[in-house]
Enzyme design. Structure first.
Site, mmCIF file in Angstrom:
data_model
loop_
_atom_site.group_PDB
_atom_site.id
_atom_site.type_symbol
_atom_site.label_atom_id
_atom_site.label_comp_id
_atom_site.label_asym_id
_atom_site.label_seq_id
_atom_site.Cartn_x
_atom_site.Cartn_y
_atom_site.Cartn_z
ATOM 1 N N HIS A 71 42.960 29.513 40.318
ATOM 2 C CA HIS A 71 42.003 29.904 39.282
ATOM 3 C C HIS A 71 41.004 28.786 39.026
ATOM 4 O O HIS A 71 39.802 28.974 39.097
ATOM 5 C CB HIS A 71 42.743 30.268 37.984
ATOM 6 C CG HIS A 71 41.849 30.963 37.001
ATOM 7 N ND1 HIS A 71 40.920 30.294 36.241
ATOM 8 C CD2 HIS A 71 41.711 32.280 36.695
ATOM 9 C CE1 HIS A 71 40.262 31.173 35.490
ATOM 10 N NE2 HIS A 71 40.725 32.386 35.760
ATOM 11 N N HIS A 119 41.214 39.291 39.460
ATOM 12 C CA HIS A 119 40.657 38.171 40.231
ATOM 13 C C HIS A 119 40.940 38.336 41.725
ATOM 14 O O HIS A 119 40.110 38.007 42.559
ATOM 15 C CB HIS A 119 41.262 36.844 39.779
ATOM 16 C CG HIS A 119 40.609 36.290 38.544
ATOM 17 N ND1 HIS A 119 39.249 36.274 38.355
ATOM 18 C CD2 HIS A 119 41.143 35.693 37.449
ATOM 19 C CE1 HIS A 119 38.972 35.712 37.189
ATOM 20 N NE2 HIS A 119 40.098 35.356 36.611
HETATM 21 CO CO CO Z 1 39.966 34.104 34.951
#
Ligand code: CO
Length: 262
Positions: free
Chosen positions: A144, A212
């Site tokens: 991330h 994501h």
């Molecule tokens: Co995020």
């Protein structure tokens, strides 16, 4: 004193991601057969979407308040986080806000909480590489990333991975090391190839294969990581399993939980 486990995940309204959280929960229950296990989702957006579909879920604060009200004295809060960033700070703040003399909440550390965690996590990554990957093909892990100082942990992990296997690459979406930083290494690998499709495996270093992964990692758009790799002439091979579904990495999160559970 009653003790319980609360698993905090960002949350996902994607059914495959929810299935994978469920499988992870089963693993936690097997490791702690005597302890009640509950869930909380940190994303208000995901909670509202699920509520629209008729599925009620709790925030961390709400879940902890319920447990205190029900007479729990101790809660181990499992953070399914990779690096210590803003999400981890928020969990610790929420835990501190509800903790008192007869209600203790211990937040488990992210995988890369400490500098010395990098080699341990690197070994777990190597032990859970995608099935079907040949040792001659690179694997690019998507983390991330965070604007917090904890972002530097990803660089440590990248080094530890390269020590074990020079074809393991790591970059992040929001941190200092981006996919553009690892492209030169991938091009060098391709230049050394005898020809054929330059297959690059793409695997999430995120607990769950949520938005994501579906969109930013594997999406069809040119700005997704798969899109960037395609535009560079590589053949991306996305792996749609989150890190919590990869046995060796899930085990590291369980170790963190054991430490928090004391
Ligand atoms: Co995020």
């Amino acid at each position: 004193m009653r003790s319980g486990i609360l698993i905090a995940a960002f949350g996902s309204s994607n059914p495959a991601a929810r299935e994978s959280l469920k499988r992870f929960e089963d693993k936690v229950r097997r490791a702690f057969p005597e302890t009640p296990v509950r869930w909380a989702f940190t994303s208000g957006f995901v909670r509202r979407r699920l509520a629209d579909e008729g599925a009620k879920t709790d925030s961390v604060k709400k879940a902890l308040e319920k447990m205190r009200f029900e007479g729990y004295g101790r809660v181990a809060l499992l953070s399914l986080l990779v690096a210590p960033g803003r999400e981890y700070e928020l969990l610790r703040e929420e835990a501190a806000a509800v903790s008192g003399p007869d209600f203790k909440v211990a937040v488990s550390e992210p995988l890369l909480a400490r500098v010395e965690d990098a080699p341990v996590v690197a070994r777990a990554v190597v032990a859970s590489l995608p099935r079907g990957r040949s040792g001659a093909e690179p694997v690019l892990l998507m983390g991330h990333g965070t604007w917090r100082p904890g972002d530097s942990r990803y660089a440590l992990l990248a080094e530890a991975l390269a020590d074990l296997d020079p074809l393991l690459f790591l970059a992040t979406m929001e941190g200092a090391v981006t996919i553009h930083d690892v492209l030169p290494g991938l091009r060098r690998w391709r230049d050394g190839m005898a020809g054929g499709a330059a297959r690059v495996w793409l695997a999430p270093l995120l607990a769950v294969a949520g938005a994501h992964v579906v969109r930013d990692m594997a999406g069809d758009e040119p700005e997704s990581w798969a899109g960037v790799l395609r535009s560079e002439g590589f053949a991306p091979q996305p792996v749609m399993r989150g890190a919590a579904e990869r046995e060796a990495l899930a085990d590291v999160w369980l170790d963190r939980l054991r430490q928090a559970a004391g």
